[in-house]
Write an enzyme that holds these catalytic residues in place. Structure first.
Site, PDB file in Angstrom:
ATOM      1  N   PRO A  89       0.817  -1.224   0.000  1.00 34.97           N
ATOM      2  CA  PRO A  89       0.000   0.000   0.000  1.00 34.97           C
ATOM      3  C   PRO A  89       0.851   1.274   0.000  1.00 34.97           C
ATOM      4  O   PRO A  89       0.337   2.368  -0.200  1.00 34.97           O
ATOM      5  CB  PRO A  89      -0.839  -0.116   1.277  1.00 34.97           C
ATOM      6  CG  PRO A  89      -0.298  -1.257   2.049  1.00 34.97           C
ATOM      7  CD  PRO A  89       0.552  -2.080   1.152  1.00 34.97           C
ATOM      8  N   GLU A 116       2.214  -7.666   8.623  1.00 30.30           N
ATOM      9  CA  GLU A 116       2.207  -6.209   8.781  1.00 30.30           C
ATOM     10  C   GLU A 116       3.171  -5.509   7.829  1.00 30.30           C
ATOM     11  O   GLU A 116       3.196  -4.286   7.762  1.00 30.30           O
ATOM     12  CB  GLU A 116       2.530  -5.825  10.227  1.00 30.30           C
ATOM     13  CG  GLU A 116       1.524  -6.358  11.229  1.00 30.30           C
ATOM     14  CD  GLU A 116       0.088  -5.900  10.928  1.00 30.30           C
ATOM     15  OE1 GLU A 116      -0.115  -4.686  10.766  1.00 30.30           O
ATOM     16  OE2 GLU A 116      -0.798  -6.759  10.855  1.00 30.30           O
ATOM     17  N   ARG A 154      -3.761  -7.857 -20.672  1.00 27.18           N
ATOM     18  CA  ARG A 154      -4.651  -7.349 -21.725  1.00 27.18           C
ATOM     19  C   ARG A 154      -3.893  -6.588 -22.797  1.00 27.18           C
ATOM     20  O   ARG A 154      -4.379  -6.442 -23.912  1.00 27.18           O
ATOM     21  CB  ARG A 154      -5.682  -6.370 -21.152  1.00 27.18           C
ATOM     22  CG  ARG A 154      -6.667  -6.928 -20.204  1.00 27.18           C
ATOM     23  CD  ARG A 154      -7.532  -5.820 -19.603  1.00 27.18           C
ATOM     24  NE  ARG A 154      -8.192  -4.990 -20.609  1.00 27.18           N
ATOM     25  CZ  ARG A 154      -9.215  -5.385 -21.346  1.00 27.18           C
ATOM     26  NH1 ARG A 154      -9.706  -6.588 -21.191  1.00 27.18           N
ATOM     27  NH2 ARG A 154      -9.741  -4.579 -22.234  1.00 27.18           N
ATOM     28  N   ASP A 169     -11.003   0.908 -24.510  1.00 29.77           N
ATOM     29  CA  ASP A 169     -11.267   0.806 -23.073  1.00 29.77           C
ATOM     30  C   ASP A 169     -11.258   2.174 -22.404  1.00 29.77           C
ATOM     31  O   ASP A 169     -10.562   3.079 -22.831  1.00 29.77           O
ATOM     32  CB  ASP A 169     -10.172  -0.017 -22.373  1.00 29.77           C
ATOM     33  CG  ASP A 169     -10.250  -1.489 -22.698  1.00 29.77           C
ATOM     34  OD1 ASP A 169     -11.265  -1.924 -23.259  1.00 29.77           O
ATOM     35  OD2 ASP A 169      -9.281  -2.191 -22.368  1.00 29.77           O
TER      36      ASP A 169
HETATM   37 CL1  6GU Z   1      -0.363  -3.789  -3.262  1.00 26.58          CL
HETATM   38  N1  6GU Z   1      -1.014  -4.579  -0.827  1.00 26.58           N
HETATM   39  C1  6GU Z   1      -1.760  -4.511   0.284  1.00 26.58           C
HETATM   40  N2  6GU Z   1      -1.496  -5.340   1.288  1.00 26.58           N
HETATM   41  N3  6GU Z   1      -2.745  -3.650   0.451  1.00 26.58           N
HETATM   42  C2  6GU Z   1      -2.994  -2.840  -0.576  1.00 26.58           C
HETATM   43  C3  6GU Z   1      -2.269  -2.857  -1.760  1.00 26.58           C
HETATM   44  C4  6GU Z   1      -1.263  -3.753  -1.862  1.00 26.58           C
HETATM   45  N4  6GU Z   1      -2.755  -1.914  -2.591  1.00 26.58           N
HETATM   46  C5  6GU Z   1      -3.746  -1.350  -1.926  1.00 26.58           C
HETATM   47  N5  6GU Z   1      -3.891  -1.896  -0.709  1.00 26.58           N
END
Ligand code: 6GU
Length: 227
Positions: A89, A116, A154, A169
């Protein structure tokens, strides 16, 4: 295109890989996907891949040794090490430009985390391209890796037939707008009729209607795309 996925949960992938567009691409030899379990590179007797964070706190952290060893071993196989993509994230946000960039790679190695997070030294040593699929938290990178694979595949030449080519698209093309509204049979359902212009056979008018519809939808739903 060669795709390698390093994960603690390789069994999450075959169901997804075995369906539809991706399974056909694999069968036709356009995409070669290899799954690797990070646990195979742990060298203690309990096959440990995670540990508690120094300084305390909740959750478990992926250990540096097994992850670095796994990535280096996998990158050594094959003709070239490829682009290392870490799903987290904290990465740059995925969008169609990032997808297009990745679709130009001959090989991508995906590193999926769980728990984590990753020991920070994994980043320092491997210098991965970190990618996030949006501002929300998943339980791990596996589903995010499938999202990236799905979007990238794709764009690999010949994966889509002419029938469903990716050119029209949403987010594609120079203007990056949403796609226009589409209809198929029947012409009328519960009193809702298909716009007459789409039945007219006048290709110029149809193209103009679609252009206007695409612009109006983008303005209503995603004005940020129009800049
Ligand atoms: Cl790539 N990994 C995780 N664990 N949570 C996420 C993510 C990735 N992208 C958005 N949330």
């Amino acid at each position: 295109m060669r795709l390698d996925v390093l994960t603690l949960f390789p069994d999450m992938f075959p169901g997804y890989l075995g369906q539809s567009v991706l399974s056909r691409a694999i069968q036709r030899g356009l995409v070669d996907v290899r799954l690797h379990n990070i646990r195979d590179w742990s060298d203690d007797k309990h096959n440990t891949v995670d540990d508690r964070p120094f300084g305390g706190g909740p959750g478990m952290i992926l250990k540096v040794e097994p992850v670095v060893k796994a990535v280096e071993a996998v990158q050594k196989t094959g003709a070239e090490p490829g682009r290392l993509v870490m799903l987290t994230p904290q990465g740059r946000r995925l969008n169609q430009s990032v997808v297009e960039e990745l679709s130009g790679c001959k090989r991508i190695v995906f590193l999926c985390g769980r728990y984590e997070g990753f020991d920070e030294r994994i980043r320092t040593i491997l210098e991965p391209d970190e990618i996030s699929i949006g501002d929300f938290v998943l339980n791990g990178g596996e589903v995010a890796a499938m999202v990236v694979i799905d979007a990238v595949i794709r764009l690999v030449p010949d994966v889509l037939g002419d029938e469903d080519s990716s050119g029209a698209d949403s987010f594609s093309g120079p203007d990056r707008r949403l796609e226009f509204a589409q209809y198929t049979r029947p012409r009328e359902y519960r009193g809702l009729e298909v716009p007459g212009v789409l039945l007219s056979g006048n290709h110029e008018e149809i193209a103009r209607w679609r252009e206007e519809n695409s612009e109006a939808r983008t303005r209503a739903r995603r004005p940020d795309l129009l800049g």
